[in-house]
Design a protein around this motif. Structure first.
Motif, PDB file in Angstrom:
ATOM      1  N   ARG A   1     -25.174 -26.450   3.413  1.00 58.56           N
ATOM      2  CA  ARG A   1     -25.506 -26.176   2.210  1.00 58.56           C
ATOM      3  C   ARG A   1     -24.138 -25.525   1.216  1.00 58.56           C
ATOM      4  NH1 ARG A   1     -31.216 -25.478   1.010  1.00 58.56           N
ATOM      5  NH2 ARG A   1     -30.777 -24.008  -0.713  1.00 58.56           N
TER       6      ARG A   1
ATOM      7  N   ASN B   1     -22.193 -28.929  -0.804  1.00 59.91           N
ATOM      8  CA  ASN B   1     -22.462 -29.073  -2.361  1.00 59.91           C
ATOM      9  C   ASN B   1     -22.937 -27.819  -3.018  1.00 59.91           C
ATOM     10  OD1 ASN B   1     -25.214 -28.755  -1.205  1.00 59.91           O
ATOM     11  ND2 ASN B   1     -26.044 -30.536  -2.556  1.00 59.91           N
TER      12      ASN B   1
ATOM     13  N   MET C   1     -25.015 -25.367  -2.656  1.00 59.46           N
ATOM     14  CA  MET C   1     -26.464 -25.050  -2.886  1.00 59.46           C
ATOM     15  C   MET C   1     -26.871 -23.620  -2.510  1.00 59.46           C
ATOM     16  SD  MET C   1     -28.074 -27.427  -4.255  1.00 59.46           S
ATOM     17  CE  MET C   1     -29.908 -26.847  -4.203  1.00 59.46           C
TER      18      MET C   1
ATOM     19  N   SER D   1     -26.652 -19.820  -5.602  1.00 57.64           N
ATOM     20  CA  SER D   1     -27.836 -19.179  -6.205  1.00 57.64           C
ATOM     21  C   SER D   1     -28.350 -17.866  -5.451  1.00 57.64           C
ATOM     22  CB  SER D   1     -28.932 -19.934  -6.640  1.00 57.64           C
ATOM     23  OG  SER D   1     -29.626 -20.613  -5.746  1.00 57.64           O
TER      24      SER D   1
ATOM     25  N   VAL E   1     -21.886 -28.624 -10.880  1.00 53.36           N
ATOM     26  CA  VAL E   1     -23.103 -29.639 -11.276  1.00 53.36           C
ATOM     27  C   VAL E   1     -22.132 -30.910 -10.706  1.00 53.36           C
ATOM     28  CG1 VAL E   1     -23.920 -30.884 -13.269  1.00 53.36           C
ATOM     29  CG2 VAL E   1     -24.015 -28.568 -13.200  1.00 53.36           C
TER      30      VAL E   1
ATOM     31  N   ARG F   1     -22.469 -31.572  -7.139  1.00 52.83           N
ATOM     32  CA  ARG F   1     -23.604 -32.053  -6.535  1.00 52.83           C
ATOM     33  C   ARG F   1     -23.971 -33.636  -7.299  1.00 52.83           C
ATOM     34  NH1 ARG F   1     -26.639 -26.474  -8.279  1.00 52.83           N
ATOM     35  NH2 ARG F   1     -25.748 -25.425  -6.637  1.00 52.83           N
ATOM     36  N   ARG F   2     -23.245 -34.015  -8.174  1.00 57.07           N
ATOM     37  CA  ARG F   2     -23.595 -35.280  -8.658  1.00 57.07           C
ATOM     38  C   ARG F   2     -22.885 -36.296  -7.622  1.00 57.07           C
ATOM     39  NH1 ARG F   2     -22.224 -39.362  -9.105  1.00 57.07           N
ATOM     40  NH2 ARG F   2     -21.842 -41.018 -10.490  1.00 57.07           N
TER      41      ARG F   2
ATOM     42  N   MET G   1     -28.302 -34.650  -1.868  1.00 52.13           N
ATOM     43  CA  MET G   1     -28.900 -33.922  -0.732  1.00 52.13           C
ATOM     44  C   MET G   1     -30.274 -34.082  -0.639  1.00 52.13           C
ATOM     45  SD  MET G   1     -28.522 -29.700  -0.046  1.00 52.13           S
ATOM     46  CE  MET G   1     -28.660 -29.302   1.777  1.00 52.13           C
TER      47      MET G   1
ATOM     48  N   PHE H   1     -33.614 -32.847   1.592  1.00 45.48           N
ATOM     49  CA  PHE H   1     -34.242 -31.297   2.311  1.00 45.48           C
ATOM     50  C   PHE H   1     -35.075 -31.700   3.573  1.00 45.48           C
ATOM     51  CE2 PHE H   1     -32.573 -30.555  -2.103  1.00 45.48           C
ATOM     52  CZ  PHE H   1     -31.932 -29.439  -1.959  1.00 45.48           C
TER      53      PHE H   1
END
Lengths: 331, 277
Positions: free
Chosen positions: B71, B74, B76, B79, B104, B107-108, B112, B114
């Motif tokens: 994680r 990218n 993740m 947060s 952003v 992640r583009r 990913m 899950f």
């Protein structure tokens, strides 16, 4: 497994509990039925006299002076109009504000803000309880704030500015009041409904599965795109139901509106939102149906109450129907 | 299972041996990467390179930080309250956590999938079209969606019901839909976080077959707790475990063949032979 034999006390407690619960349920039913019955019976003379024409006839409300014999005339359109306008306006304002607050509390607010040194606070933890506090504010207090703060402010600042800029549009036409207007009533109602919509939508947004939010963000979505593309569509019917609950409150609110709406009860409906008006509920609050000038005026006030009851029932049913749709979607 | 068994299994040639020591482009370069959640160190001192068009598996016991590391790739974890990354993590030479890096944009390029299938409660088509629409790739959307669904080996199963809800698909189909959704925006890398752990064996087999196809076009990093799966799909494998301070760390990283047949570290040997974890 053998059923355990109940001793006498257990049996009595069981029966008492059952009677209490059944009684409470029945009481609710009886109370509702009694309210509807009272309102319809109270409105009886007016229904006989005006029929459905009450909904469309002239809006004058002219109970005769003591002893006079002029024909009485009552009608509902002015008040229905006022209720619809103030409710819808406040619904629009409070949806925007309430949903924004809900989004802030559930998603946007940073978890922690460091205030220098070791002081760390959570904005959502601070603001969340304030929302509930605002929701618990008695409406008469809000009305008082309306009278003492909002009306002078509208009179001195908001009304002149809006009139100067947008006065050429009929709904923003010149004001003659001390600030009392349908618009002021909508503002007070907005303060009243915002916490309802904010608290409910916050809970809805918090309930959106983290996997869905992660899924959107992992696809290169910005936070706003994630909110617009996933959070709002998923919670749309729930948020709509929350707004309808707020609307139900706005439709029925009497005291706070009566304090700021201007109490118009003569003449035709006027377009300007910045002139005094009246609503079904505030008209009833301003004129005690228990001590009317004439019997017919009292009955007419009951008739207004009946219309109000229908409005409220319709909004609540709509809220329930939409909320049910929401539950079905989440299974 | 003993090392000997693995050796036989691997040397029997069920896996094609990769061209010996071909110069591979480095996609991710981790240099002494550590992760802290508040006062807890979750990951410590992880250094290795992930190569282009390889499937790289991250294996190890629960809580060893393999998902945490994935994680990080990218962003993740950003947060999560108290998350802090130390060391240096680059993607094609760009610092993933540098001031210039745009989460952003990261992640583009780095998609990913899950552990639990997480399709949006929308139609099948809308799921795949969601990210392209969002990123303004609106030209020829139908063709793009079809291409993504074909790449995810899902097209034939759903082509007649693109408009129906994605929630009506089976778990395995939902997971392939999530893969299609991720590749619809043509990322460079696909991160898979235990993508088959919630699926039955047949659905798992189809996901694994898919990974073999996908790595021709994408670089794949997959977290799995299933060692057989790592052997089946991965070119290279990284074994994570806990260090003496109970923080996750990288123990060994090598070609999958080598790691499972001749592990260099005793801890790897213990883990893959079932003596630990």
């Amino acid at each position: 497994m053998r059923r355990r034999a109940l001793n006498r006390t257990d049996r009595r407690v069981n029966i008492a509990l059952r009677v209490l619960c059944l009684g409470a349920g029945l009481l609710l039913f009886v109370a509702l039925a009694a309210i509807v019955e009272q309102v319809i019976v109270g409105a009886g003379p007016a229904i006989n006299r005006f029929g459905l024409g009450f909904l469309t006839r002239s809006s004058d409300w002219n109970p005769p002076a003591q002893g006079a014999t002029t024909a009485e005339s009552y009608g509902a359109p002015l008040y229905m109009y006022g209720t619809v306008v103030t409710s819808l306006l406040s619904l629009i304002f409070s949806t925007v504000l309430g949903v924004s607050i809900g989004l802030f509390l559930a998603i946007v607010a940073p978890r922690r803000v460091t205030l220098g040194g070791r002081w760390r606070v959570s904005p959502a933890g601070l603001i969340g309880p304030l929302v509930e506090l605002l929701a618990a504010m008695p409406s008469v207090v809000l009305g008082l704030i309306g009278v003492l703060v909002i009306l002078p402010f509208f009179h001195s600042t908001v009304d002149p500015v809006i009139h100067a800029v947008l006065g050429w549009i009929p709904i923003f036409a010149k004001t003659y009041t001390a600030g009392n207007s349908l618009f002021a009533a909508s503002a007070v109602l907005t303060i009243m409904i915002v916490p309802i919509i904010a608290a409910l939508s916050r809970d809805l947004f918090s309930a959106v599965p983290q996997e869905l939010r992660d899924g959107a963000e992992a696809l290169g979505a910005t936070r706003w795109e994630m909110i617009r593309g996933v959070v709002l569509p998923v919670t749309r019917s729930g948020v709509t139901a929350a707004c309808m609950l707020g609307l139900g409150r706005a439709v029925g609110e009497a005291i706070a509106v009566e304090q700021v709406v201007g109490g118009q009860n003569q003449g035709v409906i006027h377009a300007s939102l910045f002139l005094g008006g009246n609503t079904l509920a505030s008209m009833i609050a301003a004129n005690d149906p228990a001590t009317p000038v004439t019997k017919l005026e009292g009955a007419s006030l009951y008739y207004l109450a009946l219309i109000l009851l229908v409005f409220v029932v319709v909004t609540i049913l709509a809220a329930r129907w939409i909320a049910g749709d929401f539950k079905a979607k989440f299974r | 299972m003993s090392v000997e068994t693995y050796e036989r299994f691997v040397l029997n040639g069920r896996r094609p041996t990769t061209p010996a020591e071909v110069e591979r482009q480095v996609v991710f370069h981790a240099d002494r990467v550590s992760v802290d959640y508040g006062a807890n160190r979750a990951l410590d001192n992880v250094s290795f390179d992930i190569y282009r068009n390889y499937a790289t598996a991250l294996i190890g016991p629960s809580g060893c930080g393999k998902s945490t590391f994935l994680r990080c790739l990218n962003r993740m974890n950003d947060s999560i309250d108290g998350f802090k990354l130390g060391g240096n993590l680059t993607y094609h030479g760009h610092d993933l956590y540098g001031a210039q890096a745009n989460r952003v944009e990261v992640r583009r390029r780095i998609g990913m999938v899950f552990q639990k299938p997480n399709p949006f409660p929308k139609s099948i088509f809308a799921n795949v079209a969601w990210a392209p629409r969002n990123l303004g790739m609106k030209a020829d959307l139908d063709a793009r969606v079809e291409r993504a669904l074909r790449s995810a080996a899902l097209w034939d199963e759903v082509k007649d019901r693109l408009g129906s809800s994605a929630l009506g698909l089976s778990g395995g189909q939902q997971q392939r839909l999530c893969i299609a959704r991720a590749i619809a925006i043509e990322p460079d890398v696909l991160l898979l976080d235990e993508p088959a752990s919630a699926l039955d064996p047949i659905a798992t087999a189809s996901i694994e077959a898919l990974i073999h196809d996908l790595k021709l076009r994408y670089t794949i990093v997959i977290v799995t707790h299933n060692m057989q799966q790592a052997i089946r799909v991965a070119d290279r494998t990284a074994f994570f475990s806990l260090d003496q301070n109970r923080a996750g760390t990288l123990i060994e990283y090598d070609s999958t063949d080598k790691l499972f047949s001749r592990p260099a570290d005793q801890r790897t040997h213990d883990y893959i032979t079932g003596q630990f974890g």
